[in-house]
Motif scaffolding. Structure first.
Motif, short mmCIF file in Angstrom:
data_model
loop_
_atom_site.label_atom_id
_atom_site.label_comp_id
_atom_site.label_asym_id
_atom_site.label_seq_id
_atom_site.Cartn_x
_atom_site.Cartn_y
_atom_site.Cartn_z
N UNK A 45 -5.27 47.02 119.61
CA UNK A 45 -4.10 46.32 120.11
C UNK A 45 -4.16 44.90 119.57
N UNK A 46 -3.09 44.48 118.92
CA UNK A 46 -3.04 43.14 118.31
C UNK A 46 -1.95 42.33 119.00
N UNK A 47 -2.36 41.34 119.76
CA UNK A 47 -1.40 40.46 120.44
C UNK A 47 -1.19 39.22 119.59
N UNK A 48 0.05 38.96 119.24
CA UNK A 48 0.41 37.84 118.38
C UNK A 48 1.29 36.85 119.13
N UNK A 49 0.90 35.60 119.07
CA UNK A 49 1.75 34.55 119.62
C UNK A 49 2.00 33.50 118.54
N UNK B 229 6.97 42.17 123.58
CA UNK B 229 7.79 43.17 122.91
C UNK B 229 6.91 43.90 121.91
N UNK B 230 6.72 45.19 122.14
CA UNK B 230 5.88 45.99 121.25
C UNK B 230 6.80 46.63 120.21
N UNK B 231 6.66 46.22 118.96
CA UNK B 231 7.69 46.63 118.02
C UNK B 231 7.19 46.97 116.61
N UNK B 232 5.91 47.12 116.41
CA UNK B 232 5.47 47.42 115.05
C UNK B 232 4.08 48.02 115.04
N UNK B 233 3.83 48.85 114.03
CA UNK B 233 2.50 49.38 113.76
C UNK B 233 2.14 49.07 112.32
N UNK B 234 0.89 48.73 112.09
CA UNK B 234 0.39 48.58 110.73
C UNK B 234 -0.87 49.43 110.60
N UNK B 235 -1.01 50.08 109.44
CA UNK B 235 -2.19 50.89 109.17
C UNK B 235 -3.05 50.24 108.09
N UNK C 247 0.97 46.39 117.34
CA UNK C 247 1.24 44.96 117.41
C UNK C 247 2.14 44.65 118.61
N UNK C 248 1.71 43.66 119.38
CA UNK C 248 2.50 43.16 120.50
C UNK C 248 2.78 41.68 120.23
N UNK C 249 4.03 41.33 120.06
CA UNK C 249 4.38 39.93 119.84
C UNK C 249 4.70 39.28 121.19
N UNK C 250 4.07 38.16 121.42
CA UNK C 250 4.17 37.52 122.73
C UNK C 250 4.94 36.20 122.65
N UNK C 251 5.64 35.90 123.76
CA UNK C 251 6.07 34.55 124.00
C UNK C 251 5.70 34.24 125.45
#
Length: 441
Positions: free
Chosen positions: A414-418, A298-304, A289-293
């Motif tokens: 890769x999951x980009x979240x905004x 900031x790459x700060x988490x993994x989910x399975x 997970x990549x959280x975007x602004x």
């Protein structure tokens, strides 16, 4: 690039010359964040020379939402003739009418009213500029293109979706349409970057699972679906610039709210039998997970795939978990009368497997991407590596895998979240966009 004018109670936003959906939405949020509230919004197409179909769906959603809350929206139409023809041919104005129940002429401002539609010309599709114009001309004769548009390919279609019978009919109609149209599947098979046999994958997984997902969202009574050949302008990459894109929007409750409500009601949200099946069906995914602004990543988490959201999960974790096997607001046989299930069709997909099957088909098999816009969130899922391949010498993989109790993983995403913060632009419903990369001509 764009201009904004505010006179009296009007807020006017000029769409950019190249109106990609991400660019347009970012532009809207920046303007809303820096301006006071206005009851009337004017959307100007005057500067547009290229606009994605996905952008039109975003704008249709926005106009529909504003109408539902008694906020006025007005439209300044494009000056370029190709774009004017595109908006007619791709049924943007008709979609606005069907969603709002109002004549499109009530939305036009300060322009003479066209009383007839432009003549359909293959050159009218040159709106895609030279890249896609050549693509259309290479694979479709003018009569074939007319036929496809008439059948509801490329152009936007608003399906009757209010009653359960209408939803079932829409699913059967769309599934049959996408299964039998060789002019679409044959061209895709020739041009897909990943030479995976597409067969009925497009109809039975991509289209069908997106539609089933939309049909089961509470309060959903409108469905808009469209498709088109698209490209990324000025891409530095020599491959992957051209895409076949399918977009679906429903006006139901967001996926986040749907699952959150079930969690807060202490309901089970994972179909355990489907989860067991997934372990044998190559549906085990790892999300980086990549959280975007606007300024950084900031790459700060993994989910399975085995993650089960709970009352302490964040909204974005709940959103991501909807793609994990077995996750459903209606696991097993906890189904209401107003539920479209896979048992209504000739399919072996179990409860809670729909978006997992979509994920595997698009990300692992076809090397494409999934974009989901709902509520305050934009989620983009892409392959982390070619085929979502896992490098088993990656120490992070082993560390994260065993920390999360995941026995094995079939592919990595890769999951980009905004997250958007503008309340006036909170997205209504759910929009899923699937992009399949094509080879260059």
């Amino acid at each position: 690039m764009t201009t904004i004018e505010k006179e009296n109670s009007y807020l006017e936003i000029a769409l950019p010359e190249y109106s990609y959906v991400g660019r347009v939405e970012k532009h809207f949020h920046e303007i809303y964040d820096s301006n006071s509230y206005s009851r009337t919004l004017v959307i100007s197409f005057e500067d547009v020379s290229y606009i994605q179909l996905t952008t039109l769906v975003f704008l249709a959603q926005l106009i529909y939402k504003r109408e539902k809350t008694n906020l006025r929206t007005r439209i300044k139409r494009p000056l370029e003739n190709d774009v004017r023809i595109f908006l007619f041919t791709w049924r943007f104005y008709e979609i606005i009418e069907e969603l709002t129940g109002k004549s499109i002429h009530q939305f036009f401002v300060n322009q003479s009213i066209e009383t007839s539609k432009p003549t359909f010309l293959i050159d009218g599709v040159t709106y895609f500029v030279d890249l896609s114009k050549d693509f259309f001309s290479k694979y479709y004769k003018e009569e074939q293109l007319k036929s496809l548009v008439k059948k509801g390919f490329f152009s936007l279609i608003c399906e009757p979706f209010k009653e359960e019978k209408q939803k079932l009919l829409a699913l059967k109609k769309q599934r049959r349409k996408w299964t039998t149209e060789k002019l679409i599947t044959d061209v895709l098979q020739k041009n897909l970057i990943e030479k995976q046999p597409i067969g009925n994958l497009l109809a039975n997984t991509i289209i069908f699972e997106c539609l089933t997902n939309a049909a089961n969202h509470p309060s959903s009574n409108n469905l808009v679906i469209g498709s088109f050949y698209d490209y990324t302008k000025n891409s530095r990459s020599k491959t992957g610039k051209r895409y076949y894109t399918v977009v679906l929007w429903d006006n139901g409750d967001s996926i986040i709210k749907t699952l959150t409500d079930s969690i807060l009601d202490l309901k089970n949200i994972r179909a355990e039998e489907s989860f067991k099946v997934a372990k044998k069906a190559n549906l085990k995914s790892w999300f980086r997970i990549v959280r975007k602004n606007y300024n950084n990543e900031v790459e700060n988490e993994d989910l399975f795939f085995n993650y089960l959201p709970n009352k302490n999960s964040s909204p974005d974790e709940i959103l991501l978990s909807s793609f994990f096997p077995g996750i459903s607001r209606m696991p097993n046989n906890d189904l209401s009368e107003n539920t479209v299930t896979h048992s209504d069709f000739d399919t072996t997909s179990g409860s809670g497997l729909g978006l997992s099957l979509l994920l595997k088909a698009v990300i692992k098999d076809l090397q494409g991407s999934i974009h989901l816009r709902t509520d305050d969130y934009l989620l983009e899922i892409t392959p982390a590596r070619k085929g979502g391949a896992i490098e088993h010498n990656d120490l992070l993989f082993f560390k994260r895998k065993y920390e999360n109790g995941a026995e094995d993983v079939d592919f990595k995403c890769k999951c980009s979240l905004r997250k958007y913060e503008t309340n006036e632009l909170k997205f209504m419903g759910n929009m899923i966009t699937v992009k399949l990369p094509l080879e260059e001509s």
